[in-house]
Write an enzyme that holds these catalytic residues in place. Structure first.
Site, mmCIF file in Angstrom:
data_model
loop_
_atom_site.group_PDB
_atom_site.id
_atom_site.type_symbol
_atom_site.label_atom_id
_atom_site.label_comp_id
_atom_site.label_asym_id
_atom_site.label_seq_id
_atom_site.Cartn_x
_atom_site.Cartn_y
_atom_site.Cartn_z
ATOM 1 N N THR A 95 1.017 -0.929 -0.059
ATOM 2 C CA THR A 95 -0.098 0.016 0.005
ATOM 3 C C THR A 95 0.883 1.195 -0.046
ATOM 4 O OG1 THR A 95 -1.786 -1.122 1.285
ATOM 5 C CG2 THR A 95 -1.723 0.962 1.044
ATOM 6 N N LYS A 170 -6.706 1.431 -3.170
ATOM 7 C CA LYS A 170 -6.605 0.866 -1.661
ATOM 8 C C LYS A 170 -6.766 1.853 -0.770
ATOM 9 C CE LYS A 170 -4.934 -1.868 1.238
ATOM 10 N NZ LYS A 170 -5.611 -2.511 2.126
ATOM 11 N N LYS A 238 -0.391 5.048 8.781
ATOM 12 C CA LYS A 238 0.310 5.324 7.515
ATOM 13 C C LYS A 238 -0.866 5.561 6.401
ATOM 14 C CE LYS A 238 1.324 1.970 4.800
ATOM 15 N NZ LYS A 238 1.336 0.964 3.743
HETATM 16 P P1 NAP Z 1 5.288 -6.496 7.608
HETATM 17 O O1 NAP Z 1 4.828 -7.550 8.197
HETATM 18 O O2 NAP Z 1 5.665 -5.316 8.557
HETATM 19 O O3 NAP Z 1 6.304 -6.704 6.464
HETATM 20 C C1 NAP Z 1 7.007 -5.750 5.621
HETATM 21 C C2 NAP Z 1 8.087 -6.357 4.655
HETATM 22 O O4 NAP Z 1 8.546 -5.362 4.222
HETATM 23 C C3 NAP Z 1 9.099 -7.042 5.441
HETATM 24 O O5 NAP Z 1 9.403 -8.274 4.470
HETATM 25 C C4 NAP Z 1 10.327 -6.130 5.528
HETATM 26 O O6 NAP Z 1 11.450 -6.728 5.676
HETATM 27 C C5 NAP Z 1 10.159 -5.329 4.346
HETATM 28 N N1 NAP Z 1 10.800 -4.009 4.292
HETATM 29 C C6 NAP Z 1 10.518 -3.199 4.795
HETATM 30 N N2 NAP Z 1 11.333 -1.886 4.699
HETATM 31 C C7 NAP Z 1 12.075 -2.630 3.773
HETATM 32 C C8 NAP Z 1 13.371 -2.046 3.372
HETATM 33 N N3 NAP Z 1 13.922 -0.619 3.122
HETATM 34 N N4 NAP Z 1 14.095 -2.738 2.343
HETATM 35 C C9 NAP Z 1 13.697 -4.078 2.305
HETATM 36 N N5 NAP Z 1 12.615 -4.781 2.800
HETATM 37 C C10 NAP Z 1 11.911 -3.882 3.901
HETATM 38 O O7 NAP Z 1 3.752 -5.636 6.713
HETATM 39 P P2 NAP Z 1 2.488 -6.131 6.039
HETATM 40 O O8 NAP Z 1 1.570 -6.489 6.986
HETATM 41 O O9 NAP Z 1 2.925 -7.491 5.334
HETATM 42 O O10 NAP Z 1 1.955 -5.412 5.041
HETATM 43 C C11 NAP Z 1 2.840 -5.215 3.782
HETATM 44 C C12 NAP Z 1 2.159 -4.033 3.001
HETATM 45 O O11 NAP Z 1 0.886 -4.670 2.687
HETATM 46 C C13 NAP Z 1 2.048 -2.753 3.731
HETATM 47 O O12 NAP Z 1 2.080 -1.670 2.640
HETATM 48 C C14 NAP Z 1 0.425 -3.003 4.352
HETATM 49 O O13 NAP Z 1 0.090 -1.601 4.392
HETATM 50 C C15 NAP Z 1 -0.200 -3.760 3.239
HETATM 51 N N6 NAP Z 1 -1.040 -4.504 3.804
HETATM 52 C C16 NAP Z 1 -1.153 -5.018 5.085
HETATM 53 C C17 NAP Z 1 -2.297 -6.118 5.298
HETATM 54 C C18 NAP Z 1 -2.224 -6.525 6.482
HETATM 55 O O14 NAP Z 1 -3.651 -6.748 7.011
HETATM 56 N N7 NAP Z 1 -1.307 -6.659 7.096
HETATM 57 C C19 NAP Z 1 -3.527 -5.765 4.572
HETATM 58 C C20 NAP Z 1 -3.586 -5.186 3.127
HETATM 59 C C21 NAP Z 1 -2.385 -4.460 2.787
HETATM 60 P P3 NAP Z 1 12.016 -7.037 7.135
HETATM 61 O O15 NAP Z 1 11.630 -8.649 7.418
HETATM 62 O O16 NAP Z 1 13.442 -7.241 7.030
HETATM 63 O O17 NAP Z 1 11.441 -6.184 8.186
#
Ligand code: NAP
Length: 289
Positions: A95, A170, A238
């Protein structure tokens, strides 16, 4: 079609797992390497850098925290752009703002590759079940080519138009998600102040027209008042910030979104950023104690 997956967090891991289960060759990269081991044990191929993953894949999918993370993974020395050529398609499912999506499409186009912004509606459970709603923006022919992947990840694909439109869609759905969660939490708070049992209140809400799958999904968390993350509160914060920025730029005044943004912002300041977004209930309780 060989797939490369970058970003194995709460969402990326179950989504990538479904691609692997469907029989695709899957390359994976995660900044924190240990988080990729589970998928490697199930047959995914570990890559050392985003560049290596890109070189070995036909379709490269990113599922990262925010626009800054995607930009970093694209532009870093051994990043996606370094491994890209005209034969490849990059799909960003994170997102991010519509501007960032357009910027990423331009970066990818410098390598004559194709770019689709395809954020998702739905959280960890739909990601595990392959029932997300996929919101692609980009060229219709490119989207058609990767539709088999979207069909594995989701139950529905809604194509909104050119690059940036998926990201816009989104923000629209997440604005509603953030407000709905705060609304349910305020209802529970008032019920508590009025001496109503939480179990009865939840039963009433769930039997009503506003008994959404969102509240059903968070019922146990509200009951136990424990909020382990599926969707981290800081990510909701965010998204509300991004929605308000777009609203400002496009002449829309969103009073409820502003109020919700303040509550999520203050919850984040009070250390609840890594809890689930439903921990907004705790924040409201604390503000009212
Ligand atoms: P998350 O668990 O925090 O995962 C984030 C990922 O991004 C991790 O693999 C992290 O790596 C990586 N990352 C962050 N900064 C980075 C960088 N500078 N370089 C390389 N890798 C980096 O988040 P999530 O819940 O999966 O969400 C991911 C996306 O989907 C977000 O944009 C969120 O808004 C969206 N989303 C989430 C949900 C939900 O329910 N969770 C639903 C719909 C959409 P590390 O493991 O090394 O930290």
């Amino acid at each position: 079609m060989k797939i490369g997956w970058i970003g194995l967090g709460y969402m990326g891991t179950p989504m990538a797992k479904n691609v692997l289960k469907a029989g695709y060759t899957l390359h994976v990269y995660n900044r924190t390497k240990e988080k990729a081991q589970g998928l490697a044990d199930e047959g995914a191929i570990l890559c050392e850098t985003p560049q290596e993953l890109t070189e070995k894949s036909d379709v490269i999918i990113t599922m990262l925290t925010d626009g800054a993370a995607v930009k970093d993974v694209m532009e870093q020395e051994e990043g996606i752009l370094a491994g890209l050529d005209h034969s490849k398609i990059v799909i960003d499912m994170s997102t991010v703002s519509p501007e960032d999506s357009v910027l990423f499409s331009e970066l990818v186009r410098t390598k004559e590759a194709a770019f689709i912004d395809a954020p998702v509606s739905g959280s960890v459970k739909p990601a595990e079940d392959g029932t997300l709603v996929i919101l692609p923006g980009g060229n219709a022919e490119d989207i058609q080519k990767v539709q088999p992947i979207f069909d594995i990840l989701g139950k529905k694909t809604v194509h909104f138009g050119e690059n940036g439109k998926g990201a816009s869609a989104k923000l629209v759905i997440n604005l509603l998600l953030g407000i709905t969660m705060q609304g349910a939490s305020e209802a529970l708070l008032l019920a508590e102040k009025l001496g109503l049992e939480k179990e009865n209140t939840l039963e009433m809400i769930l039997a009503s027209a506003v008994g959404t799958p969102l509240v059903t999904g968070k019922k146990q968390l509200f009951e136990k008042e424990e909020f382990p993350a599926a969707f981290m509160l800081k990510l909701m914060s965010k998204d509300l910030g991004l929605a308000l920025k777009e609203a400002d730029k496009n002449g829309a005044s969103l009073p409820l979104t502003k109020a919700a943004d303040q509550t999520y912002g203050s919850a984040k300041e009070h250390g609840k950023g890594e809890l689930d977004l439903s921990a907004i209930f705790l924040e409201l309780k604390e503000q009212n104690s």
